[in-house]
Design a protein around this motif. Structure first.
Motif, PDB file in Angstrom:
ATOM      1  N   ASP A 173      61.149  79.924  64.868  1.00  0.00           N
ATOM      2  CA  ASP A 173      59.269  80.859  64.955  1.00  0.00           C
ATOM      3  C   ASP A 173      59.498  82.025  64.568  1.00  0.00           C
ATOM      4  OD1 ASP A 173      62.625  81.872  65.895  1.00  0.00           O
ATOM      5  OD2 ASP A 173      61.422  81.242  68.024  1.00  0.00           O
ATOM      6  N   HIS A 174      60.561  82.251  63.188  1.00  0.00           N
ATOM      7  CA  HIS A 174      60.677  83.642  62.703  1.00  0.00           C
ATOM      8  C   HIS A 174      59.415  83.786  61.577  1.00  0.00           C
ATOM      9  CE1 HIS A 174      62.912  86.891  60.115  1.00  0.00           C
ATOM     10  NE2 HIS A 174      63.187  87.113  61.313  1.00  0.00           N
ATOM     11  N   PRO A 175      58.826  85.421  61.820  1.00  0.00           N
ATOM     12  CA  PRO A 175      57.862  85.693  60.503  1.00  0.00           C
ATOM     13  C   PRO A 175      58.100  85.407  59.659  1.00  0.00           C
ATOM     14  CG  PRO A 175      58.153  87.644  62.492  1.00  0.00           C
ATOM     15  CD  PRO A 175      59.645  86.890  62.579  1.00  0.00           C
ATOM     16  N   LEU A 176      59.031  85.542  59.247  1.00  0.00           N
ATOM     17  CA  LEU A 176      59.153  84.829  57.482  1.00  0.00           C
ATOM     18  C   LEU A 176      59.109  83.427  57.350  1.00  0.00           C
ATOM     19  CD1 LEU A 176      62.493  87.661  56.613  1.00  0.00           C
ATOM     20  CD2 LEU A 176      59.761  87.543  56.043  1.00  0.00           C
ATOM     21  N   GLY A 234      68.831  82.940  67.971  1.00  0.00           N
ATOM     22  CA  GLY A 234      67.933  84.373  67.369  1.00  0.00           C
ATOM     23  C   GLY A 234      68.409  85.611  66.803  1.00  0.00           C
ATOM     24  N   LEU A 235      70.051  86.082  67.007  1.00  0.00           N
ATOM     25  CA  LEU A 235      70.264  86.968  66.488  1.00  0.00           C
ATOM     26  C   LEU A 235      69.680  87.838  65.440  1.00  0.00           C
ATOM     27  CD1 LEU A 235      72.736  88.772  67.517  1.00  0.00           C
ATOM     28  CD2 LEU A 235      74.779  86.968  66.445  1.00  0.00           C
ATOM     29  N   GLY A 236      69.526  86.779  64.772  1.00  0.00           N
ATOM     30  CA  GLY A 236      69.278  87.635  62.717  1.00  0.00           C
ATOM     31  C   GLY A 236      68.723  86.376  61.801  1.00  0.00           C
ATOM     32  N   CYS A 237      68.675  86.615  61.064  1.00  0.00           N
ATOM     33  CA  CYS A 237      68.746  85.641  59.877  1.00  0.00           C
ATOM     34  C   CYS A 237      70.484  85.868  58.863  1.00  0.00           C
ATOM     35  CB  CYS A 237      67.375  86.174  58.821  1.00  0.00           C
ATOM     36  SG  CYS A 237      65.898  85.995  59.762  1.00  0.00           S
ATOM     37  N   ALA A 238      70.131  84.607  58.386  1.00  0.00           N
ATOM     38  CA  ALA A 238      71.757  84.877  57.134  1.00  0.00           C
ATOM     39  C   ALA A 238      71.642  84.534  55.999  1.00  0.00           C
ATOM     40  CB  ALA A 238      72.974  83.782  58.129  1.00  0.00           C
ATOM     41  N   PHE A 239      72.462  85.927  55.274  1.00  0.00           N
ATOM     42  CA  PHE A 239      72.222  85.204  54.330  1.00  0.00           C
ATOM     43  C   PHE A 239      73.834  84.349  53.441  1.00  0.00           C
ATOM     44  CE2 PHE A 239      70.317  89.421  53.116  1.00  0.00           C
ATOM     45  CZ  PHE A 239      70.105  88.923  51.914  1.00  0.00           C
ATOM     46  N   CYS A 240      72.888  82.775  52.836  1.00  0.00           N
ATOM     47  CA  CYS A 240      73.725  82.199  52.605  1.00  0.00           C
ATOM     48  C   CYS A 240      73.526  81.039  51.466  1.00  0.00           C
ATOM     49  CB  CYS A 240      73.732  81.311  53.437  1.00  0.00           C
ATOM     50  SG  CYS A 240      71.807  80.289  53.993  1.00  0.00           S
ATOM     51  N   MET A 241      74.226  80.159  51.002  1.00  0.00           N
ATOM     52  CA  MET A 241      73.539  79.217  49.854  1.00  0.00           C
ATOM     53  C   MET A 241      73.326  78.045  49.873  1.00  0.00           C
ATOM     54  SD  MET A 241      76.841  80.478  47.215  1.00  0.00           S
ATOM     55  CE  MET A 241      78.360  79.293  48.340  1.00  0.00           C
ATOM     56  N   ASP A 242      72.133  77.790  49.791  1.00  0.00           N
ATOM     57  CA  ASP A 242      71.912  76.251  49.740  1.00  0.00           C
ATOM     58  C   ASP A 242      72.582  75.205  49.377  1.00  0.00           C
ATOM     59  OD1 ASP A 242      72.174  76.014  47.195  1.00  0.00           O
ATOM     60  OD2 ASP A 242      70.328  75.260  46.745  1.00  0.00           O
ATOM     61  N   GLY A 243      74.358  75.188  48.834  1.00  0.00           N
ATOM     62  CA  GLY A 243      75.110  74.255  48.831  1.00  0.00           C
ATOM     63  C   GLY A 243      75.898  74.577  50.536  1.00  0.00           C
ATOM     64  N   ALA A 244      75.938  74.724  51.174  1.00  0.00           N
ATOM     65  CA  ALA A 244      76.601  75.747  52.523  1.00  0.00           C
ATOM     66  C   ALA A 244      76.197  74.128  53.120  1.00  0.00           C
ATOM     67  CB  ALA A 244      77.029  76.419  52.966  1.00  0.00           C
ATOM     68  N   LEU A 245      76.532  72.940  53.582  1.00  0.00           N
ATOM     69  CA  LEU A 245      75.752  71.993  54.262  1.00  0.00           C
ATOM     70  C   LEU A 245      75.950  72.456  55.406  1.00  0.00           C
ATOM     71  CD1 LEU A 245      78.125  68.832  53.164  1.00  0.00           C
ATOM     72  CD2 LEU A 245      76.178  70.107  52.028  1.00  0.00           C
ATOM     73  N   ALA A 246      76.412  72.774  56.431  1.00  0.00           N
ATOM     74  CA  ALA A 246      75.583  74.186  57.594  1.00  0.00           C
ATOM     75  C   ALA A 246      74.426  74.157  57.951  1.00  0.00           C
ATOM     76  CB  ALA A 246      76.910  75.226  57.644  1.00  0.00           C
ATOM     77  N   ILE A 247      73.991  74.099  57.054  1.00  0.00           N
ATOM     78  CA  ILE A 247      72.453  75.007  56.629  1.00  0.00           C
ATOM     79  C   ILE A 247      71.034  73.394  57.104  1.00  0.00           C
ATOM     80  CG2 ILE A 247      72.438  77.040  54.699  1.00  0.00           C
ATOM     81  CD1 ILE A 247      71.082  75.040  53.056  1.00  0.00           C
ATOM     82  N   ARG A 248      72.354  72.224  57.230  1.00  0.00           N
ATOM     83  CA  ARG A 248      71.189  71.073  57.531  1.00  0.00           C
ATOM     84  C   ARG A 248      71.668  70.927  58.616  1.00  0.00           C
ATOM     85  NH1 ARG A 248      73.541  70.013  52.013  1.00  0.00           N
ATOM     86  NH2 ARG A 248      71.704  70.742  49.724  1.00  0.00           N
ATOM     87  N   SER A 249      72.038  71.577  59.334  1.00  0.00           N
ATOM     88  CA  SER A 249      72.596  70.156  60.931  1.00  0.00           C
ATOM     89  C   SER A 249      71.920  71.248  61.709  1.00  0.00           C
ATOM     90  CB  SER A 249      74.211  71.180  61.041  1.00  0.00           C
ATOM     91  OG  SER A 249      74.381  72.515  60.809  1.00  0.00           O
ATOM     92  N   ASP A 250      70.644  71.275  61.533  1.00  0.00           N
ATOM     93  CA  ASP A 250      69.762  71.983  62.489  1.00  0.00           C
ATOM     94  C   ASP A 250      68.309  71.994  62.217  1.00  0.00           C
ATOM     95  OD1 ASP A 250      68.675  72.961  64.848  1.00  0.00           O
ATOM     96  OD2 ASP A 250      69.839  74.525  65.382  1.00  0.00           O
ATOM     97  N   PRO A 251      67.767  71.434  63.326  1.00  0.00           N
ATOM     98  CA  PRO A 251      66.083  70.896  62.305  1.00  0.00           C
ATOM     99  C   PRO A 251      65.160  72.176  62.446  1.00  0.00           C
ATOM    100  CG  PRO A 251      67.036  70.144  64.344  1.00  0.00           C
ATOM    101  CD  PRO A 251      67.910  70.050  64.182  1.00  0.00           C
ATOM    102  N   ARG A 252      66.119  73.145  63.596  1.00  0.00           N
ATOM    103  CA  ARG A 252      64.887  74.338  64.065  1.00  0.00           C
ATOM    104  C   ARG A 252      65.656  75.697  62.673  1.00  0.00           C
ATOM    105  NH1 ARG A 252      67.653  76.095  69.651  1.00  0.00           N
ATOM    106  NH2 ARG A 252      69.921  74.730  68.238  1.00  0.00           N
ATOM    107  N   LEU A 253      66.063  74.959  61.534  1.00  0.00           N
ATOM    108  CA  LEU A 253      66.534  76.160  60.419  1.00  0.00           C
ATOM    109  C   LEU A 253      66.032  76.081  59.947  1.00  0.00           C
ATOM    110  CD1 LEU A 253      69.983  76.942  61.713  1.00  0.00           C
ATOM    111  CD2 LEU A 253      68.079  77.716  62.916  1.00  0.00           C
ATOM    112  N   ARG A 254      65.528  77.005  58.842  1.00  0.00           N
ATOM    113  CA  ARG A 254      65.216  76.908  57.306  1.00  0.00           C
ATOM    114  C   ARG A 254      66.072  77.387  56.467  1.00  0.00           C
ATOM    115  NH1 ARG A 254      59.636  78.485  55.058  1.00  0.00           N
ATOM    116  NH2 ARG A 254      59.577  77.774  52.701  1.00  0.00           N
ATOM    117  N   PHE A 255      66.455  76.972  55.244  1.00  0.00           N
ATOM    118  CA  PHE A 255      66.370  77.791  53.981  1.00  0.00           C
ATOM    119  C   PHE A 255      65.763  78.264  53.175  1.00  0.00           C
ATOM    120  CE2 PHE A 255      68.318  78.117  49.367  1.00  0.00           C
ATOM    121  CZ  PHE A 255      69.379  79.161  49.553  1.00  0.00           C
ATOM    122  N   ILE A 256      65.197  79.542  52.633  1.00  0.00           N
ATOM    123  CA  ILE A 256      64.460  80.403  52.429  1.00  0.00           C
ATOM    124  C   ILE A 256      64.837  80.685  51.234  1.00  0.00           C
ATOM    125  CG2 ILE A 256      62.015  81.610  51.511  1.00  0.00           C
ATOM    126  CD1 ILE A 256      61.706  81.597  54.731  1.00  0.00           C
TER     127      ILE A 256
END
Length: 295
Positions: A173-176, A234-256
């Motif tokens: 639900d983030h503007p980005l 909803g605390l904020g957006c996290a800088f991260c790398m796409d190789g970190a498997l945790a980004i795929r663990s929650d369907p509410r999250l998206r990596f850009i």
């Protein structure tokens, strides 16, 4: 100071009760109490406070517990290595791995090695780069999977072919959310969750073109699995790398991904001029074959 005394102290610290610890160690309560008091006299500090509700570690006790655990782990590994030298190839290979796309290569290496040497076991620690390097230096980890930039002066290493792409982890639900890539100007107005690692954080802030004090940074993190929970809240957006498997663990999250693209390699490292067990040495040979494949 004897290893046996450290084992006694650790048992007492773990159980929080002299009587229970004595039962675990199969010694009498007076014997264990005397060993702890002798250790306190030898070190010149109070390690434990005795009360109605059991034992409470002092600051000196907490410090000793941390160091004693490292010493006992190293002693156990030394005994294991000598046992391995008397038998067919077996034993333990201890690996510390950070969150990176290189984990796929590591998994393939471990699977192939295990098929050829089924008696060899692996222990895998998921840790931050700095913690892995610390355990490498202390001899508690044989091989580290690290994310560059890394000072490799003390290590032999193989740089893996996979690259991680840097980006921002956002909630749905983030503007980005609808953007396909993000520039620094897109990102700076929003609260940001940044890696705690100093050199990575410095590179991100440099890329953003702002002073750290100009940014909204509610949280620094070590492992993305924890940071992802904060993004989901909803605390904020996290800088991260796409190789970190945790980004795929929650369907509410998206990596850009960031624009222009920011990429980094991961590397497998081990201590230079170090005498490893037969199992570790053979596994390092398997890793070294990757270098020949990529050259």
């Amino acid at each position: 100071m004897e290893l046996r005394t450290l084992r006694y102290f650790l048992a007492a610290a773990q159980e929080g009760n002299i009587t229970k610890a004595a039962d675990v160690l199969h010694v009498t309560q007076p014997t264990l109490s005397r060993q702890i008091m002798d250790l306190e006299r030898e070190l010149g500090v109070t390690l434990m406070l005795r009360g109605k509700n059991g034992l409470t570690l002092t600051d000196d006790g907490i410090f000793l517990k941390q160091r004693a655990q490292e010493i006992m782990e190293l002693a156990d590994r030394l005994e294991q290595n000598f046992a391995e030298r008397q038998n067919d190839l077996g034993g333990m290979v201890v690996i510390g791995a950070s969150e990176t796309a290189g984990s796929q290569t590591l998994a393939r290496l471990i699977k192939g090695f295990s098929e050829k040497h089924p008696a060899v076991q692996f222990t895998l620690y998921n840790e931050t780069v700095d913690n892995i390097k610390d355990r490498l230096d202390k001899g508690l980890v044989d091989i580290g999977l690290l994310v560059e930039p890394v000072d490799v002066t003390k290590y032999d290493y193989v740089r893996l072919s996979q690259q991680d792409t840097w980006g921002l982890l956002v909630r749905d639900d983030h503007p980005l959310m609808e953007k396909s890539s993000l520039t620094a100007e897109d990102i700076v107005p929003y609260p940001l969750i940044l890696p705690l690692r100093d050199n990575i954080r410095a590179e991100i802030i440099h890329w953003l073109g702002r002073e750290e004090k100009e940014l909204k940074i509610p949280l620094f993190y070590t492992l993305l699995s924890n940071a992802a929970l904060m993004v989901a809240e909803g605390l904020g957006c996290a800088f991260c790398m796409d190789g970190a498997l945790a980004i795929r663990s929650d369907p509410r999250l998206r990596f850009i991904p960031l624009e222009p693209r920011q990429k980094t390699h991961s590397i497998l490292v081990w201590k230079k001029n170090h005498l490893f067990s037969a199992a570790v040495s053979l596994f390092i040979q398997e890793i070294s074959l990757l270098r020949a494949e990529m050259e």
